[in-house]
Design an enzyme around this catalytic site. Structure first.
Site, PDB file in Angstrom:
ATOM      1  N   PHE A   1      52.690  -7.407   5.708  1.00 31.33           N
ATOM      2  CA  PHE A   1      53.651  -7.636   4.633  1.00 31.33           C
ATOM      3  C   PHE A   1      54.489  -6.374   4.354  1.00 31.33           C
ATOM      4  CE2 PHE A   1      52.989  -5.645   0.522  1.00 31.33           C
ATOM      5  CZ  PHE A   1      53.856  -6.308  -0.338  1.00 31.33           C
ATOM      6  N   SER A   2      53.903  -5.193   4.672  1.00 28.51           N
ATOM      7  CA  SER A   2      54.480  -3.922   4.220  1.00 28.51           C
ATOM      8  C   SER A   2      55.881  -3.649   4.764  1.00 28.51           C
ATOM      9  CB  SER A   2      53.564  -2.770   4.634  1.00 28.51           C
ATOM     10  OG  SER A   2      52.289  -2.962   4.118  1.00 28.51           O
TER      11      SER A   2
ATOM     12  N   THR B   1      45.957  -0.293   7.938  1.00 30.14           N
ATOM     13  CA  THR B   1      45.319  -1.601   7.799  1.00 30.14           C
ATOM     14  C   THR B   1      44.268  -1.795   8.883  1.00 30.14           C
ATOM     15  OG1 THR B   1      45.729  -3.952   7.420  1.00 30.14           O
ATOM     16  CG2 THR B   1      47.108  -2.900   9.076  1.00 30.14           C
TER      17      THR B   1
ATOM     18  N   LYS C   1      41.059   1.409   8.529  1.00 32.26           N
ATOM     19  CA  LYS C   1      40.944   1.961   7.174  1.00 32.26           C
ATOM     20  C   LYS C   1      39.792   2.961   7.036  1.00 32.26           C
ATOM     21  CE  LYS C   1      42.852  -1.915   4.548  1.00 32.26           C
ATOM     22  NZ  LYS C   1      42.692  -2.728   3.336  1.00 32.26           N
TER      23      LYS C   1
ATOM     24  N   ASN D   1      43.902   3.585   2.683  1.00 31.17           N
ATOM     25  CA  ASN D   1      45.013   2.692   3.055  1.00 31.17           C
ATOM     26  C   ASN D   1      46.386   3.318   2.824  1.00 31.17           C
ATOM     27  OD1 ASN D   1      45.064   2.480   0.278  1.00 31.17           O
ATOM     28  ND2 ASN D   1      45.331   0.270   0.240  1.00 31.17           N
TER      29      ASN D   1
ATOM     30  N   GLY E   1      31.552 -11.087  -1.418  1.00 29.30           N
ATOM     31  CA  GLY E   1      31.854 -10.270  -0.239  1.00 29.30           C
ATOM     32  C   GLY E   1      31.392  -8.854  -0.467  1.00 29.30           C
ATOM     33  N   ALA E   2      31.294  -8.101   0.632  1.00 32.99           N
ATOM     34  CA  ALA E   2      30.823  -6.719   0.504  1.00 32.99           C
ATOM     35  C   ALA E   2      31.580  -5.796   1.453  1.00 32.99           C
ATOM     36  CB  ALA E   2      29.324  -6.668   0.758  1.00 32.99           C
TER      37      ALA E   2
END
Ligand code: NAP
Length: 252
Positions: A15-16, A60, A64, A85, A127-128
């Site tokens: 998206f960046s 990304t 990361k 990031n 999530g982790a």
């Protein structure tokens, strides 16, 4: 012309590039944003050396965590999350200095804060992975007690999806999806929580933003919960990256 960019692999759905090039065009900023799809993390050095006007990078998947050994300095948030990031590049007489940041904590906090009510005191973090760690820390900073929910209990303080009964769901009125479950094209999937225990005091925050309304959000809405997708967080963490490159010069 100043340059900024993104490293990762693959970068097809990033998206960046569009976000920053649109920003530069609309605000008359003489800069460009480039995608660097690099096959190995070590290639970060040749990207930086071969682009002397490069002042900042976003990072990304899958780099990361892997960029950390290349950093000269790490912010507190990057240390807590164990992932970078945003990288700020400074050059002094040919010597390159790299400072690593994580903008997800601030982006998440700013995005969820407008929806928080006084009864939102405990949260389930589904999530982790890296995003879950940032959300966990952000919730703590907002004085909400977080607990991880994972498919495997790797820590006694964690819950598994099988542990989620009526009492746990009722007590944890914030639930944040930090897994990729439900992301396009798998739009008919959702995290495996007992949705029938949800009620109007629940806030379901999905880090996903494609589709706009995930099945997790739809099922929460059916039980009267407030639901929010991750678009605002995405924009706020990108904006925070821009601030780190341009406004804040010191590590924090
Ligand atoms: P990640 O490192 O891949 O971690 C995702 C976690 O999700 C894993 O640790 C795993 O936890 C769980 N998971 C993975 N597959 C699963 C499955 N099939 N069923 C149940 N749980 C599963 O990803 P991440 O970097 O943390 O990012 C997570 C999501 O958040 C991504 O989709 C990303 O696009 C999104 N995100 C959004 C923003 C934003 O600004 N809106 C920012 C960052 C990330 P367990 O193994 O412990 O169950």
């Amino acid at each position: 012309m100043k340059q900024y960019g993104l490293i990762g692999n693959p970068l097809k759905h990033s998206f960046s590039k569009k976000y920053f090039n649109d920003k530069f065009a609309s605000e008359g900023i003489n800069a460009e944003y480039i995608n660097f799809e690099i096959p190995a993390v070590d290639d970060i050095l040749s990207v930086i050396r071969s682009h002397p006007n490069l002042e900042g990078l976003n990072v990304t998947i899958p780099y990361k965590e892997k960029v950390i050994p290349f950093m000269d300095q790490l912010s507190e948030d990057a240390l807590i999350v164990g992932a970078v990031n945003v990288i700020k590049i400074t050059r002094n007489k040919g010597k390159i200095h790299l400072a690593g940041f994580n903008s997800d904590i601030k982006g998440f906090k700013q995005a969820i804060e407008p929806y928080l009510k006084t009864h939102h005191t405990r949260a389930l973090v589904l999530g982790a992975g890296g995003a879950a760690k940032a959300v966990f820390q952000g919730l703590k900073q907002l004085n909400i007690i977080p607990v991880y929910v994972s498919r495997e209990k790797t820590d006694p303080a964690m819950l598994t999806y099988q542990d989620l009964d009526a009492a746990i769901i009722e007590a944890h009125t914030v639930i944040v999806n930090c897994t990729p479950v439900g992301m396009y094209p798998n739009v008919d999937e959702c995290p495996d929580i007992p949705y029938h225990y949800l009620y109007h005091e629940h806030l379901l925050y999905d880090l996903l933003y494609n589709p706009d309304e995930t099945l997790f959000m739809k099922r929460g809405k059916e039980h009267g919960a407030t639901v929010v997708n991750g678009l605002e967080m995405l924009l706020l963490q990108a904006f925070e990256g821009w601030n780190l490159w341009n406004v804040n010069t010191s590590i924090h």
